[in-house]
Design an enzyme around this catalytic site. Structure first.
Site: not given
Ligand code: NDP
Length: 245
Positions: A141, A154
């Site tokens: 990020s 975070y």
């Molecule tokens: P979402 O909340 O849409 O996606 C997050 C994903 O992580 C979900 O599919 C969730 O699936 C999964 N997840 C969370 N905890 C677990 C766990 N313990 N085990 C397995 N899967 C897990 O958000 P984003 O798509 O935005 O996030 C994806 C990545 O991008 C993250 O690492 C985030 O930090 C990073 N990011 C996002 C930004 C943004 O502005 N959106 C900016 C910078 C980085 P489920 O709950 O089904 O397990």
């Protein structure tokens, strides 16, 4: 002769049930990859696997549970012949003022964002190394480069991911390329999970105006992976054009 080197390659994507992970699965499937979709919400990844076809599989896995990752790796080996790409995308952003009231959030983020990525990587590493042409993509990020008041833990998980990725990059070359993706605000459900109510409302307002879509990040990941093997893109920092920090 197969002219598209991604056809038949197997990509494992953690956190594939929404946002950037789901968009990446769609982009890589469109490029010919067989994708293994990992997440906790099985209904979502099953629906996505069905949509994608081409031998995609949905595997319920929690990145904080090493046994579930080991079971996922066995399935990927047995059913798809092993992973050539691992996208460490699963993550959670529990922002808020630093206080003992949020202590559960701190453990959750470190276990999912940082230790989860580390564990998924050590579990899939033999598969990535096998064949000498693997790719590891870590979704960090902007918060892995700049910290702000209210995002300390975070940011710590993402700064940790950046340092660990650079070490791995040196250790694994040339057989496994390591790429760090550092997005700014992307229009996903990420802020919806914030437990500190005032922070969630404030951050959600910003996300309601988000211009960058997860598909745009996915396109960059697909581009990085499609480079010929003599070229490695190690770091991509991207922001909405009007995002300052
Ligand atoms: P979402 O909340 O849409 O996606 C997050 C994903 O992580 C979900 O599919 C969730 O699936 C999964 N997840 C969370 N905890 C677990 C766990 N313990 N085990 C397995 N899967 C897990 O958000 P984003 O798509 O935005 O996030 C994806 C990545 O991008 C993250 O690492 C985030 O930090 C990073 N990011 C996002 C930004 C943004 O502005 N959106 C900016 C910078 C980085 P489920 O709950 O089904 O397990």
């Amino acid at each position: 002769m197969n002219e598209n080197p991604s056809v038949g390659r197997v990509a494992v994507i953690t956190g594939a049930s929404s946002g950037i992970g789901a968009a990446t699965a769609r982009a890589l499937a469109a490029d010919g990859y067989q994708v293994a979709l990992l997440a906790r919400r099985l209904d979502r990844i099953e629906a996505l696997a069905q949509e994608l076809g081409n031998g995609s599989v949905a595997i319920q896995a929690d990145v904080t549970d090493r046994d579930s990752l080991l079971a996922a790796a066995s399935r990927v080996q047995d059913e798809l012949g092993g992973a050539g790409v691992l996208v460490n995308n699963a993550g959670i952003m529990l922002l808020g003022p630093f206080s003992s009231e949020q202590h559960h959030d701190y453990r959750t983020m470190i276990e999912a964002n940082l230790l989860g990525a580390i564990t998924a990587t050590e579990v899939f590493l033999d598969q990535l190394k096998n064949g000498g042409a693997g790719d590891l993509v870590n979704i960090s990020s902007v918060a892995g480069r700049t910290a702000r008041a209210g995002n300390g833990v975070y940011a710590a998980t993402k700064w940790g991911m950046n340092g660990w990725s650079e070490s791995l990059r040196q250790e694994l070359l040339p057989g496994v390329r390591v790429t760090l993706i550092e997005p700014g605000v992307v229009d996903t459900e990420l802020p919806q999970h914030i437990t500190h109510e005032a922070t969630r409302a404030q951050v959600q307002k910003g996300y309601d105006q988000a211009t960058v879509k997860p598909e745009e990040v996915a396109e960059i990941i697909a581009f990085v992976l499609a480079r010929p093997r003599h070229l490695a893109i190690h770091e991509v920092l991207l922001r909405p054009v009007d995002q300052l920090g």
